[in-house]
Design a protein around this motif. Sequence first.
Motif: not given
Length: 285
Positions: A58-59, A87-88, A132, A134-135, A138-139, A144, A148, A150
Amino acid sequence: MSIQWFPGHMAKARRQVTEKLKLVDIVFELVDARIPLSSRNPMIEEIIGQKPRLILINKADMADPAKTKEWIAYFEEKGIKAVAINSDKGTGLQQIQKETMKILSEKWERMKSRGIRPRAVRAMIVGIPNVGKSTLINRLVKKNIAQTGNRPGVTKAQQWIKAGKEMELLDTPGILWPKFEDPEVGYRLALTGAIKDNILNLQDIALYALRFLETYYPDRLKERYGMEEIPQDAAELFDHIGKRRGCLMAGGQIDYDKTADIIVRDVRNVQFGPITFDLELLEQD
Ligand SMILES: Nc1nc2c(ncn2[C@@H]2O[C@H](COP(=O)(O)OP(=O)(O)OP(=O)(O)O)[C@@H](O)[C@H]2O)c(=O)[nH]1
Ligand SMILES: [Mg+2]
């Protein structure tokens, strides 16, 4: 690097993962694309054993894409399928369902041949704090539902979440392990935000970041803080950056804590561009 750990919490997290393992078909192991090896929990390896697994890097937007490709090949060589995702923004997520069905195809065929109707895949999502998890959920759910944020330690308890008819996802709190064999692993986890800042010496972390940038990305470092040359003396380096960014205390002295905070934040906010910190194969396994 010394960090104050809470062995009670860790034992509880471990117990909870072990308990739920028998209920799931597959484990999604989330790692941070900037540190695909340093962000792998050696405890997880031991807990999940033979359970089918998919690594989600991720990221990916924050890491060097060429290095991410190399890491995917590395995992593949170890016999574990890995997929790079963001995921963002939601990129790469279609691959998750596809690879999951590939991994589970035999089990599903077996169920079919016994007359069991196909059901939703149950997946447990594990990984270090702030990676990430939980992000991603949600995706996948397109709502949501999971909280989540930072910072590490946002998810406090496990939670089942339905993603359409295809998947049931178990969100879990991030888990770290009691001791980093390699101090570099600790620095990298701290720098990328997996460890609570209030238990860290941010000046050490900032200096680690500066030395890394000096070695691999000297031009980006010079440009960001307007330096012709990078001072070898740590105090001089901090003085320069602190002065430039206005981190002054009463009396005109440089505030090193504030300077360190700015440097660490600049790294976390991708101000030096996408960077992969895990470049070498750290021998963890
Ligand atoms: N740039 C970028 N940021 C991401 C990505 N995925 C998650 N984030 C951010 O990372 C932060 C942490 O996300 P969470 O989903 O809360 O992380 P978590 O793994 O659930 O963390 P804990 O519950 O504390 O264990 C949030 O600010 C997200 O917006 C990604 O792929 N790219
Ligand atoms: Mg979470």
